[in-house]
Write an enzyme that holds these catalytic residues in place. Structure first.
Site, short mmCIF file in Angstrom:
data_model
loop_
_atom_site.label_atom_id
_atom_site.label_comp_id
_atom_site.label_asym_id
_atom_site.label_seq_id
_atom_site.Cartn_x
_atom_site.Cartn_y
_atom_site.Cartn_z
N ASP A 1 -8.80 -4.01 -6.10
CA ASP A 1 -8.27 -3.47 -4.85
C ASP A 1 -9.07 -2.22 -4.47
OD1 ASP A 1 -6.63 -2.00 -2.93
OD2 ASP A 1 -5.00 -3.36 -3.49
N HIS B 1 -7.28 -5.87 -0.65
CA HIS B 1 -6.16 -4.92 -0.71
C HIS B 1 -4.85 -5.67 -0.56
CE1 HIS B 1 -4.00 -1.28 -0.49
NE2 HIS B 1 -3.90 -1.19 0.82
N SER C 1 0.84 -1.19 0.00
CA SER C 1 0.00 0.00 0.00
C SER C 1 0.88 1.25 0.00
CB SER C 1 -0.95 -0.06 1.20
OG SER C 1 -1.98 0.86 1.06
#
Length: 522
Positions: free
Chosen positions: A464, A492, A236
């Site tokens: 995502d 995610h 991320s």
């Protein structure tokens, strides 16, 4: 809160749910060279002068003293870094908390594998000790020392602090879909109060928590761990940290995995709008699944019909919150929206979301409140981790604010609501927080190329919610040596989520240095 830019990882959520030998020292490699990437007055990705190599040498030559963490199998230490990399000889330092789990063997140790869970604001140490250090594939843990750190401003590393627990409780309940001028004023006042709290309690650290600072800290860590090259898995926001590192120090890049990638060329307003669309994509997947379940509280029908019912439920909560068992924290629209968003990060949370929605629609908001509390890292005693404070502090330094004021948000609302009829308005207004930040942004949107670096593996998931797939495509294209690996799925990030295809490709890259063919899909 700034939910639209709060880039979390599945691993962080797992770490939060799971929590979260003595006296030995480790020396490092030679310090920085006076090259285009590390010193001699050249420019950094932030546009600031690069720090002086001679003044940094003591930091690169420091020795880490490892101690027992109190968590079986893990060791902890503290690394010194200059507060201000533009003036590293000032004598002002920050403490960077570090943890490791030594390679378990058998086999020849490959060095250190540094991991970052995202955020910005996620605790790397919490993630390491509760997940990565015990849950990464066994062959990887056998040959690498598993290492992480809390980036500056985060948790154990000179944390940014803003509001007390009770003040945070009030802040998380502020209406983020204002219906009139009075409610707009209340939202603006909340953002200003948050920013003022950060300035009052964290004035020293606040100007020095940009991603470029954390990337330079990571190079210090690489050196004091004794590694010539950095091996790294970032998820991320951690992909932006990793790409920033690679752009600063391409000659020190080893094997970098950037999973759930961000696109560094997108200005703040576009990042927020893209992420809004990402949550809509994830919700559509949930809605399709929910409509097929007998216990779906949003009923049957198309995703649009399911979404309309959720939006209507949010509207009712805006007018009349429901009890949660905590008198000071009824479930209103703001907390309910956060709870739903939290569950969209991982499809394994969908059954919990169905149950929480069903209970809330029947007058009991405790389940959705619990999901929101997990997202905010609020403990049962009412204390908050500093995730939200650090998240804002980093984001507001890394780029200029998305909006100049309420009028500019109002003008952008149609595009956000087009991106997501359910979440668009709330995420647009949430993007206003950096407008009132007390420290001017030092970074800007720009491509990161890492010219001359060896192959860097960029991983993207097609549905995502937090880091849209097109961001991974963009980052892989910007990096001179970027290689794109695609996971066709939900949730995610992709590594360690149950895809043998993804895990095998990443493990081979980490263990053998063999990147998959660019464009490989799983």
């Amino acid at each position: 809160m700034d939910t639209s830019r709060l880039l979390r990882t599945t691993g962080t959520v797992i770490a939060a749910a799971g929590l979260l030998l003595v006296g030995c020292t480790s020396g490092g490699s030679a310090g920085p060279k006076a090259s285009a990437s590390s010193g001699g007055g050249s420019a950094s990705p932030s546009g600031q002068p690069s720090p002086d190599a001679a003044a940094l040498r003591p930091y690169y030559e420091q020795k880490l003293t490892w101690r027992d963490c109190g968590v079986p199998g893990f060791q902890c230490s503290t690394m010194k870094a200059p507060l201000d990399y533009a003036n590293p000889g000032s004598g002002q330092d920050v403490d960077i908390a570090v943890s490791r789990r030594p390679a378990g063997g058998p086999g020849k140790r490959l060095g250190s594998l540094v991991v970052n869970p995202g955020g910005p604001g996620g605790s790397g140490i919490g993630y390491l000790q509760a997940y990565a250090g015990i849950g990464y594939p066994a062959p990887v843990r056998a040959l690498y020392d598993m290492v992480s750190f809390d980036p500056r401003g985060v948790d154990r590393s000179s944390p940014v602090e803003c509001l007390t627990g009770p003040a945070m409780d009030k802040y998380t309940q502020v209406d983020q879909t204002p219906d009139d001028a009075a409610e707009r004023g209340q939202l603006v006042a909340a953002f200003k109060e948050f920013a003022a709290g950060c300035q009052a309690r964290s004035q020293r650290i606040l100007p020095h928590v940009a991603t470029v600072d954390a990337a330079r800290d990571m190079d210090l860590l690489r050196a004091v761990l004794g590694d010539e090259k950095l091996t790294y898995v970032g998820a991320s926001y951690g992909t932006f940290l990793g790409a920033t590192y690679a752009d600063l120090f391409p000659d020190r890049v080893g094997r970098l995995v950037l999973d759930g990638a961000m696109d560094p060329t997108r200005p703040a307003v576009d990042l927020n709008r893209d992420q809004t669309a990402g949550f809509e994509t994830a919700f559509t997947a949930f809605a399709k699944d929910c409509a097929e379940q007998a216990d779906c509280p949003l009923g049957k029908g198309t995703p649009d019909e399911v979404a309309a019912r959720l939006k209507e439920f949010f509207r009712k909560l805006d007018a009349r919150p429901v009890p949660t068992g905590e008198s000071a924290r009824p479930l209103g629209e703001a907390l309910a929206t956060t709870g739903v968003i939290a569950a969209l990060y991982d499809e394994s949370a969908w059954p919990q979301l169905r149950d929480a929605l069903a209970a809330a629609m029947d007058g009991d908001g405790a389940g959705l409140l619990s999901l929101a509390d997990g997202y905010y890292e609020r403990s049962p005693d009412g204390k908050y981790a500093n995730l939200m404070a650090a998240n804002a502090a980093v984001n507001c330094l890394d780029q200029p604010p998305a909006f100049t004021g309420p009028d500019s948000v109002a003008a952008a609302l149609p595009s956000f609501e087009k991106a997501s009829p359910v979440f668009g308005a709330g995420l647009a207004w949430a993007s206003l927080n950096c407008t009132y930040w007390p420290v001017k942004a030092t970074g800007t949107a720009k491509p990161l190329t890492a010219k001359g670096a060896p192959p860097i593996l960029v991983v993207g998931t097609t549905r995502d919610p937090a880091t849209p797939y097109k961001w991974a495509q963009a980052l892989a294209g910007q990096l001179e040596s970027g290689t794109l690996l695609t996971y066709d799925g939900d949730g995610h990030t992709a590594y360690g989520r149950g895809s043998d295809c993804i895990d095998t490709a990443i493990n081979r890259y980490l263990l053998e240095g063999e990147a998959p063919a660019d464009g490989k899909k799983c």
